[in-house]
Design a protein around this motif. Structure first.
Motif, short mmCIF file in Angstrom:
data_model
loop_
_atom_site.label_atom_id
_atom_site.label_comp_id
_atom_site.label_asym_id
_atom_site.label_seq_id
_atom_site.Cartn_x
_atom_site.Cartn_y
_atom_site.Cartn_z
N ILE A 19 6.49 0.41 -6.15
CA ILE A 19 4.98 0.37 -7.10
C ILE A 19 5.39 -0.59 -8.19
N ARG A 20 6.43 0.04 -8.61
CA ARG A 20 6.21 -0.65 -10.19
C ARG A 20 6.52 -2.39 -10.08
N HIS B 100 9.68 4.81 -3.56
CA HIS B 100 8.87 4.66 -3.48
C HIS B 100 7.66 4.26 -5.58
N THR C 121 2.74 5.65 -11.07
CA THR C 121 3.84 6.22 -11.59
C THR C 121 4.06 7.11 -12.51
N ASN D 298 1.11 5.21 -1.36
CA ASN D 298 0.41 5.95 -2.70
C ASN D 298 0.90 7.42 -2.13
N CYS E 8 0.61 -1.58 0.33
CA CYS E 8 0.21 0.14 -0.27
C CYS E 8 1.25 1.26 0.05
N ALA F 13 -1.80 1.52 -10.44
CA ALA F 13 -0.51 1.68 -9.75
C ALA F 13 0.52 2.43 -10.82
N ILE G 136 -1.66 -4.57 -4.99
CA ILE G 136 -1.06 -2.80 -5.22
C ILE G 136 -1.74 -2.28 -4.25
N THR H 190 -3.02 1.56 -5.11
CA THR H 190 -2.22 3.32 -4.43
C THR H 190 -3.66 4.21 -4.31
#
Length: 537
Positions: free
Chosen positions: A125-126, A121, A172, A96, A94, A168, A137, A139
């Motif tokens: 996320i990636r 971060h 990004t 964001n 988690c 996600a 995932i 976000t």
């Protein structure tokens, strides 16, 4: 082994609900920084991992976190230098973050450049998005509730995992776009980038789209100095797609007045003898500008000595058309103006502010929307969507580049200033357009005409109606005809002269230019060719 969840949230909306469930379900929460403080305040147990929040330290430790996410469900063991027991993998991430804009100076400073571009971060996320089949995932706080439901039932669908991975990557890409925007759009020479990507964030669902069967949302780029960031509704019903377009159509012209017409400027000029000189424009610093907008087009506009005078002159342009219109004003709305406006059936008013007395008066009309605007429009690009693509161009905020006075008679200073005023209004009108100016007011406006001759004819007819009804000044010494295209010579021009037009500004370029020049010379009319179109549709 406990299931592991890595949590780092700049937006803590609904986070407490999520972490409470995770604790009850015996998850180990890994966190750091402000998120860890949030968890502590709410008595949520967690394992501290400093590399989550540190920008420059703990790269080796953070690599282990990345591996934890990428290798979820694998049997690979992890290095012993981390304080965490990573015998199993993290199955929930988690994280964001908010897209951020920075000054280009920050990117050029070595000490702060690393703070401008998030590596950790975004990488987490990636990594989770890449391994979406094994890592949930999150976000967006909007997804927490559904995630809890599917976790409880132990039936997390592949479709839901893929959907979350898509969101996600959407985040990004927005974060990367904000960094790229900060760099590319603050250079001295702004160019069109290879990929035109702006981080627009979904802000508000609108009451309806252009029609009531269409859904619509407002997206914001998040720029603090943008016109959208400076707009606040202080009264009235919910806004819809058409209203927002009207707000910005009005405020765009008001912004041009504040940035151009209120200040001294000049344009290189050539007279009919070939003499070159500079035309000076008188700053309208002591005047208030008002414009009426309907369906994105101007229906009236005027300069006045005060707000009430400006409103009166604007409304007189075409009183019957202002039902449901939007008014934009360059000054704070005061008591006298509010008393006048309270008698109208306007849809909305956008202005720098409203006095306390004005707000009290206008509050009696609950349906009337009052919009406060604190930032002028400064957009560099204009875009239009097409199926499969996007058109982009430099915004048209340039009134003139050169004046060619083609008649023997030069325009007077009053006419020069009125020409600039009328051209500014024409920038907000769909082509082809024509405008008649009298006493610093647009008494005849025609727009969206496919025929140049008809555009002039309709503007003249509107002006005649104003004269007939006694709604405009009897002083016609500065009567101006403004056209956003070339004007062919025919009876329509004679009609304009009959109502008192003494000066014309147009692009030039018609096959009958010389005939029109000869006619103007015979009737002592000044005419300027700009050679510059302002096409809009």
């Amino acid at each position: 082994m406990k299931k592991k969840a890595i949590i780092y949230a700049e937006n803590t909306d609904r986070l407490l609900t999520l972490v409470n469930y995770l604790v009850q379900d015996d998850w180990e929460i890994i966190s750091s920084g402000d998120t860890a403080e949030f968890l502590s305040k709410n008595l949520i147990p967690y394992t501290m991992e400093p590399s989550l929040s540190s920008v420059t330290k703990g790269h080796d430790r953070f690599t282990s976190l990345i591996n934890l996410v990428i290798n979820s469900k694998s049997e690979e063991t992890y290095d012993s230098y981390t304080s965490l027991d990573y015998e199993d993998a993290a199955s929930l991430l988690c994280v964001n973050i908010q897209p951020k804009y920075h000054s280009i100076a920050r990117f050029l400073e070595e000490s702060s450049s690393e703070n401008c571009i998030d590596l950790k971060h975004v990488s987490l996320i990636r990594a989770a998005a890449k391994n979406y089949s094994n890592v949930l995932i999150l976000t967006d706080p909007e997804d927490y509730e559904e995630a809890i439901i599917q976790l409880k039932t132990e039936s997390i669908s592949k479709q839901f995992r893929l959907y979350l991975a898509g969101k996600a990557l959407n985040l990004t890409s927005a974060y990367d776009a904000s960094c790229a925007y900060s760099i590319l759009f603050q250079r001295e020479q702004i160019d069109f980038p290879n990929y035109l990507i702006f981080p627009y964030k979904k802000e508000k669902r609108l009451a309806q789209g252009a029609n009531n069967h269409q859904q619509a949302w407002l997206y914001s780029q998040g720029l603090h100095n943008s016109a959208l960031a400076g707009i606040k509704k202080i009264q009235g019903k919910e806004v819809d797609y058409n209203l927002i377009k009207n707000y910005f159509a009005a405020w765009n012209i008001v912004s041009m007045f504040l940035k151009i017409i209120k200040n001294p400027f000049e344009v290189p000029s050539t007279d009919s003898s070939g003499y070159s000189y500079s035309t000076q424009f008188t700053p309208a610093a002591g005047f208030v500008f008002t414009i009426g907008i309907k369906y994105g087009n101007p229906i009236g506009a005027a300069l006045g000595t005060d707000v009430c005078n400006s409103f009166t002159k604007t409304l007189n342009c075409a009183p019957e058309t202002f039902d449901g219109a939007t008014l934009g004003c360059s000054a704070v709305i005061d008591r006298d103006a509010a008393l006048l406006l309270s008698k109208m059936t306007l849809d909305s008013i956008i202005a720098p502010d409203f006095t306390k007395e004005a707000r009290e008066i206008l509050a009696k009309t609950n349906s009337l929307r009052l919009i406060v605007a604190s930032n002028t429009v400064s957009g560099f690009y204009e875009t239009a969507t097409i199926d499969g693509g996007l058109l982009a161009q430099i915004s048209d905020h340039t009134l003139f580049k050169h004046w060619n006075v083609v008649t023997t008679r030069r325009p007077t200073q009053a006419q020069i200033d009125a020409m600039a005023f009328g051209t500014m209004i024409s920038l907000g009108a769909k082509s082809d357009s024509a405008i008649i100016i009298n006493d610093s007011a647009a008494i005849g406006i025609s727009f969206g005409q496919p025929n140049r001759r008809k555009a002039v004819l309709l503007a003249v007819e509107d002006a005649k109606e104003c004269f007939k009804n006694g709604l405009t000044s009897s002083d016609t010494s500065a009567e101006i005809l403004v056209s956003d295209t070339s004007i062919p010579f025919d009876d329509k021009i004679r009609n304009a002269v009959e109502i008192g037009v003494k000066a014309i500004i147009q692009t030039g370029g018609s096959s009958s230019d010389q005939q029109l020049i000869d006619y103007c010379n015979e009737n002592d009319i000044a005419m300027v060719f700009t050679g510059m179109r302002h096409i809009a549709f």
